[in-house]
Design an enzyme around this catalytic site. Structure first.
Site, PDB file in Angstrom:
ATOM      1  N   GLU A  63       0.969  -1.307  -0.131  1.00  0.00           N
ATOM      2  CA  GLU A  63       0.004   0.082   0.182  1.00  0.00           C
ATOM      3  C   GLU A  63       0.817   1.255  -0.028  1.00  0.00           C
ATOM      4  O   GLU A  63       0.768   1.988   0.954  1.00  0.00           O
ATOM      5  CB  GLU A  63      -0.989  -0.089   1.153  1.00  0.00           C
TER       6      GLU A  63
ATOM      7  N   GLU B  38      -6.526  -7.113  -2.135  1.00  0.00           N
ATOM      8  CA  GLU B  38      -6.984  -6.857  -0.862  1.00  0.00           C
ATOM      9  C   GLU B  38      -8.372  -6.356  -0.803  1.00  0.00           C
ATOM     10  O   GLU B  38      -8.950  -5.451  -1.383  1.00  0.00           O
ATOM     11  CB  GLU B  38      -6.194  -5.974   0.505  1.00  0.00           C
TER      12      GLU B  38
END
Length: 389
Positions: free
Chosen positions: A185, A290
């Site tokens: 991320e 995710e």
């Protein structure tokens, strides 16, 4: 000079392409959802290259704590066996540089052990390199303690040597990763403050973040030429981020996205259009690497749940059937991206049950995710597993 001309050309092409794009809409309510939903007759996962789960907690729960999981019929089985039987073909694992004693599931020793189990089951595995001793995400990208005093060039060199060592150890035990993430991320870069960036500014990209990412990319490819390298962005509104990746010559193969309705929007149409545009503009494939959806607002321990009613999408109730329907629709959405550019969906930590009993009060020794797992509070598989068949 040649580099600057190339970047200008890329920028102009991207702007022109943006103006020519037509929005393609995925119908939000094309399936009626209620608590009596049966498994889809037309398997939504069909055609996806990767049908995955992040099972990083499996080591802590099964190996360290001796936890037992169960198939839907009540028969005991290992997490990897249950996943395999449901047509899961990719398992994602996270790796921290030097995790503390309570997070050894993120150590290289644990990753290597789990990788061997995954490959032995006939599944592929994906490795997420956090380049940290702890969680790395958009709000936290802390350098490993042992790297904290390194200069920029020393950090770039360390990324190379560390990544090369990890890849070599995996190669030596014949566990080739299908995909490796350089960072986790990385909306604002990683290894802060040295490689902290903004998607809205050129600051720190050129000859800094660019070199750091490419150092990791090249290290992976030097050991595993056919392994794909992913850049992972939290959310789908990543236009400026990937534009700058292109502008500054950052190397990668796959775009990875986190998409949680709680934080990143509740429109499958938006998800489709964004992923379609981004993969088209830059000629890449993508994975929703995710995601998660609660099946209840209840809880099995005292650690506060992260996901709750804020995740609710109309037509997808917070029930086991609604969770299954959400996953099926997301798989359909990703699979629908033209040119086979949508290649996978990975569910995050469907195994993070309340493993430390009902009295646990902290997510560090309990679970803040048990209402979004793919197991009920008795650790029995929910019908969401059917979405992967």
């Amino acid at each position: 000079m040649k580099k600057n001309v190339t970047r200008l050309f890329i920028a102009l092409v991207c702007l022109l392409w943006t103006g020519c794009q037509q929005e393609i809409v995925v119908e939000e309510g094309n399936v009626k959802h209620d608590d009596n939903i049966a498994a889809s007759a037309n398997a939504r996962a069909s055609g996806l290259t990767y049908r995955g789960m992040d099972l990083s907690y499996a080591y802590k729960i099964e190996t360290q704590r001796g936890g037992k999981f169960y198939y839907a019929n009540g028969t005991a089985g290992t997490l990897f066996d249950i996943a395999k039987s449901s047509n899961v073909n990719l398992v994602r694992l996270r790796l921290w540089v030097n995790p503390d004693a309570s997070h050894q599931e993120c150590s290289l020793a644990a990753v290597k052990e789990q990788a061997k189990k995954i490959v032995a089951k006939g599944m592929q595995f994906m490795l997420t390199l956090h380049y940290s001793d702890t969680w790395a995400d958009p709000g936290t990208q802390t350098k490993p303690a042992a790297w904290s005093s390194l200069t920029q060039q020393q950090l770039i060199d360390k990324i190379w040597s560390y990544t090369t060592d990890v890849m070599t150890q995996l190669k030596n035990q014949s566990t080739t990763p299908a995909i490796v993430q350089i960072g986790n991320e990385i909306n604002q870069g990683f290894l802060w403050p040295t490689f902290k960036v903004s998607a809205d500014s050129d600051t720190n990209w050129d000859n800094s973040f660019e070199y750091a990412i490419n150092s990791g990319y090249n290290a992976v490819k030097a050991v595993f030429p056919n392994t794909k390298v992913m850049l992972h962005y939290a959310g789908i509104w990543a236009d400026n981020f990937f534009w700058r990746c292109s502008k500054f010559g950052i190397q990668y193969d796959i775009m990875g996205f986190s998409w949680y309705p709680e934080w990143h929007g509740k429109s499958f149409s938006d998800a489709y259009n964004q992923l379609n545009n981004l993969t088209s503009w830059y000629s890449k494939t993508c994975i929703v690497v995710e995601t998660a959806y609660p099946w209840t607002t209840g809880y099995a321990d005292q650690a506060s749940n992260v996901l709750g009613s804020g995740s609710l999408i109309s037509g997808y109730p917070l029930t086991p059937a609604g969770q299954q329907a959400f996953l099926e629709q997301l798989m359909t959405t990703v699979k629908s991206i033209p040119g086979s550019r949508g290649i996978g969906v990975v569910y995050w930590e469907p195994d993070w049950t309340a493993y430390n009993g009902p009295s646990a009060t902290n997510w560090e020794n309990g679970s803040s995710w048990e209402n979004a797992t793919l197991f009920d509070f008795n650790w029995k598989a929910l019908q969401g597993f059917s979405a992967f068949n």
